[in-house]
Scaffold this motif. Structure first.
Motif, PDB file in Angstrom:
ATOM      1  N   LYS A 106       0.837  -1.208   0.000  1.00 51.49           N
ATOM      2  CA  LYS A 106       0.000   0.000   0.000  1.00 51.49           C
ATOM      3  C   LYS A 106       0.870   1.256   0.000  1.00 51.49           C
ATOM      4  O   LYS A 106       0.614   2.196  -0.757  1.00 51.49           O
ATOM      5  CB  LYS A 106      -0.925  -0.001   1.234  1.00 51.49           C
ATOM      6  N   SER A 107       1.908   1.253   0.823  1.00 44.32           N
ATOM      7  CA  SER A 107       2.816   2.400   0.891  1.00 44.32           C
ATOM      8  C   SER A 107       3.560   2.590  -0.423  1.00 44.32           C
ATOM      9  O   SER A 107       3.702   3.717  -0.917  1.00 44.32           O
ATOM     10  CB  SER A 107       3.825   2.228   2.021  1.00 44.32           C
ATOM     11  N   GLU A 108       4.027   1.503  -0.982  1.00 41.58           N
ATOM     12  CA  GLU A 108       4.754   1.565  -2.247  1.00 41.58           C
ATOM     13  C   GLU A 108       3.856   2.074  -3.369  1.00 41.58           C
ATOM     14  O   GLU A 108       4.292   2.859  -4.222  1.00 41.58           O
ATOM     15  CB  GLU A 108       5.303   0.176  -2.599  1.00 41.58           C
ATOM     16  N   TYR A 109       2.595   1.670  -3.373  1.00 39.98           N
ATOM     17  CA  TYR A 109       1.654   2.136  -4.397  1.00 39.98           C
ATOM     18  C   TYR A 109       1.457   3.645  -4.289  1.00 39.98           C
ATOM     19  O   TYR A 109       1.502   4.377  -5.278  1.00 39.98           O
ATOM     20  CB  TYR A 109       0.309   1.411  -4.256  1.00 39.98           C
ATOM     21  N   LYS A 110       1.257   4.135  -3.061  1.00 41.94           N
ATOM     22  CA  LYS A 110       1.054   5.576  -2.855  1.00 41.94           C
ATOM     23  C   LYS A 110       2.300   6.361  -3.252  1.00 41.94           C
ATOM     24  O   LYS A 110       2.209   7.429  -3.851  1.00 41.94           O
ATOM     25  CB  LYS A 110       0.673   5.847  -1.411  1.00 41.94           C
ATOM     26  N   LEU A 111       3.467   5.803  -2.938  1.00 43.07           N
ATOM     27  CA  LEU A 111       4.719   6.458  -3.309  1.00 43.07           C
ATOM     28  C   LEU A 111       4.865   6.522  -4.823  1.00 43.07           C
ATOM     29  O   LEU A 111       5.239   7.575  -5.375  1.00 43.07           O
ATOM     30  CB  LEU A 111       5.895   5.709  -2.672  1.00 43.07           C
ATOM     31  N   LYS A 112       4.563   5.449  -5.530  1.00 43.63           N
ATOM     32  CA  LYS A 112       4.686   5.438  -6.990  1.00 43.63           C
ATOM     33  C   LYS A 112       3.690   6.383  -7.643  1.00 43.63           C
ATOM     34  O   LYS A 112       3.972   6.946  -8.689  1.00 43.63           O
ATOM     35  CB  LYS A 112       4.523   4.015  -7.532  1.00 43.63           C
ATOM     36  N   LYS A 113       2.526   6.538  -7.047  1.00 47.29           N
ATOM     37  CA  LYS A 113       1.522   7.457  -7.610  1.00 47.29           C
ATOM     38  C   LYS A 113       1.939   8.907  -7.417  1.00 47.29           C
ATOM     39  O   LYS A 113       1.578   9.775  -8.211  1.00 47.29           O
ATOM     40  CB  LYS A 113       0.143   7.187  -6.994  1.00 47.29           C
ATOM     41  N   LEU A 114       2.685   9.185  -6.330  1.00 42.45           N
ATOM     42  CA  LEU A 114       3.168  10.539  -6.110  1.00 42.45           C
ATOM     43  C   LEU A 114       4.257  10.913  -7.100  1.00 42.45           C
ATOM     44  O   LEU A 114       4.380  12.056  -7.493  1.00 42.45           O
ATOM     45  CB  LEU A 114       3.695  10.699  -4.675  1.00 42.45           C
TER      46      LEU A 114
END
Length: 191
Positions: free
Chosen positions: A182-190
């Motif tokens: 979940k954290s990695e997904y949010k980071l990649k979207k940023l």
């Protein structure tokens, strides 16, 4: 272990994991059937179960019928029977039952279940250790393929979250990996 070949009585089973593709090639031969097909790795389950007949009762019955056959033959040849035809008929009948009992395969299988398709392996051919090793390897490869397809950072957030929730519910990832994804997904979207 990427392939296992098994033979029991008149039945042959062969399973081959094609590492370049996403399938398990299955070959099944028996007296009345000859099948060859592929199963996609994502359709294979992730749980091992055992299925067996009550083999002890069958073995006792085969032992008794074989003993009757031997007694009838022995009395026919060594005794002086008044009606030898009866002993010949009994020998043929009980001998035929014994042969069918020895040739007819008993069910003693390992099943890979909990998916859309199941895999049936002979438990003791070549030996239980190798069969379990192959089954666990197949489950591992299938689980890796599921994770590879489900963890796609190009999906929208709702789809990605649904996928990793499914992976968590199927015990393919643990809670720590879930949070990291979940954290990695949010980071990649940023980015």
């Amino acid at each position: 272990m990427k392939e296992i070949k098994q033979r029991k009585g008149f039945e042959n089973r062969s399973y081959k994991i094609d590492s370049n593709s996403e399938f398990v090639e299955v070959t099944f031969n028996s007296i009345k059937e000859k099948l060859r097909y592929k199963i996609h790795l994502t359709e294979i389950g992730n749980e091992i179960q055992y299925e067996a007949d009550n083999v002890i009762v069958g073995k006792i019955f085969i032992g008794i019928t074989t003993l009757i056959t031997i007694i009838c033959l022995g009395f026919y040849y060594l005794g002086n029977p008044e009606d030898p035809g009866t002993y010949v008929a009994n020998t043929i009948i009980w001998g035929t039952i014994s042969i069918f009992g020895l040739v007819w395969p008993h069910k003693d299988d390992i099943l890979i279940v909990n998916g859309n398709k199941f895999i049936r392996l002979f438990r003791t051919k070549p030996n239980e250790e190798k069969v379990l090793e192959f089954a666990n390897y197949l489950i591992k490869v299938a689980n890796e393929k599921r994770k590879e397809l489900a963890i796609n950072f190009d999906f929208n957030e709702e789809q990605f979250t649904a996928n990793i929730n499914w992976l968590l519910s199927m015990n393919l990832i643990d809670q720590k990996e879930f949070e990291e994804l979940k954290s990695e997904y949010k980071l990649k979207k940023l980015i």
